[in-house]
Design an enzyme around this catalytic site. Structure first.
Site, PDB file in Angstrom:
ATOM      1  N   PHE A 177       0.824  -1.216   0.000  1.00 37.90           N
ATOM      2  CA  PHE A 177       0.000   0.000   0.000  1.00 37.90           C
ATOM      3  C   PHE A 177       0.858   1.266   0.000  1.00 37.90           C
ATOM      4  O   PHE A 177       0.415   2.331   0.400  1.00 37.90           O
ATOM      5  CB  PHE A 177      -0.931  -0.002   1.218  1.00 37.90           C
ATOM      6  N   SER A 178       2.085   1.140  -0.481  1.00 31.21           N
ATOM      7  CA  SER A 178       3.052   2.229  -0.334  1.00 31.21           C
ATOM      8  C   SER A 178       2.788   3.400  -1.286  1.00 31.21           C
ATOM      9  O   SER A 178       2.764   3.232  -2.505  1.00 31.21           O
ATOM     10  CB  SER A 178       4.449   1.641  -0.585  1.00 31.21           C
TER      11      SER A 178
END
Ligand SMILES: *Cc1c(COP(=O)(O)O)cnc(C)c1O
Length: 290
Positions: free
Chosen positions: A69-70
């Site tokens: 989810f960066s």
């Protein structure tokens, strides 16, 4: 470098909020979220000097690391697309299909994804891991997880330079501490910076800021501190009080705060203001990092 659709310097606008007016505090927003649609805020600040270095060194490929989810992976993919680099994203953990929104987006920007199990991921700075990646993908310019290195920190000094000396306190959210390290280094002597940790146990961030500043400048710079109490349970965790604050802020100011980072900082600023932590007449700036 060619700049497509980039708004820099970003706007600095006053936020009129009766809660702060009553306390004699003024707050401006540094709208780094408006810098670029896909490559927003501090990610542009941090990546841009790295892209210049990559180009100078003749690289055509960027490689970096991140969780599934960066924001940093997303920004690196967008940067590759915008500035003409191939990109490889090394994702922590196993592949899950279908891909989530972040990873779907990076693939759409042309990023090649590969996965490292958690044990190998922890050793990602190890020369053997890096040379293994070079064998598979060819030579690349390496950007660390979260994007914070010396050049990134230097890029973030521009935030304070653009804000200028007419303010007392500059606030930003903290993930790796790179943005705070740069903002603090760009302050004038009478100013100070406050970083709001979005991670639980954010006290380690002070050490990270010191390390990043010595890497970037060879010594510590600026008057800064880290607030570690406004994490709402940890990274990418939310709570009803935070959601209420975001909804109320949207009503008052027609602005949707990013809940992972920016909303936690803003909540912290209002809380400290209510407690009387800022002297009467303080001129604050909140950096809207994304
Ligand atoms: C990545 C990110 C941060 C964290 O910045 P650091 O330099 O890692 O502390 C803050 N705000 C937003 C919106 C981000 O995407």
């Amino acid at each position: 470098m060619r700049e497509i659709g980039v708004t820099a310097p970003s706007p600095l606008v006053q936020l009129h909020d009766e809660r702060l007016d009553g306390l004699g505090i003024s707050l401006h927003l540094k709208r780094d979220d408006l810098i670029h649609r896909d490559l927003r805020g501090n990610k542009w600040r941090k990546l841009r000097p790295n892209l210049e270095a990559a180009r100078r060194q003749g690289h055509t490929r960027l490689l970096t690391f991140g969780g599934a989810f960066s924001n940093h992976l997303a920004a690196t993919a967008a940067a590759g697309r915008l500035y003409g680099f191939d990109t490889v994203g090394v994702v922590r953990g196993e592949e899950h299909r279908p891909l989530n929104d972040v990873l779907t987006g990076v693939v759409r920007h042309g990023m090649t994804l590969t996965y490292l199990d958690r044990a190998s991921y922890r050793r990602k700075a190890d020369p053997n891991v890096i040379s293994g990646l070079r064998k598979r993908f060819g030579d690349f310019y390496l950007i660390p997880e979260g994007g914070s290195n010396a050049l990134a920190v230097q890029g973030c000094t521009e935030i304070s330079r653009e804000i200028g000396s007419g303010f007392d306190i500059i606030c930003c959210p903290c993930g790796t501490g790179g943005t705070l390290a740069g903002i603090a280094a760009g302050l004038t002597p009478h100013q100070r910076a406050i970083g709001f940790s979005v991670l639980k146990g954010g006290d380690f961030l002070a050490g990270e800021v010191r390390r990043l500043q010595s890497e970037a400048f060879g010594f510590m710079r600026g008057n800064w501190s880290v607030e570690s109490e406004f994490h709402f349970g940890g990274f990418a965790k939310r709570a009803a009080a935070l959601d209420d604050f975001i909804a109320d802020f949207r009503q008052r100011h027609s602005l949707d705060l990013d809940w992972v980072y920016v909303a936690k900082m803003m909540y912290g600023i209002f809380s400290l203001a209510c407690r009387g932590s800022f002297p009467d007449g303080s001129r604050l700036v909140a950096v809207v990092t994304g």
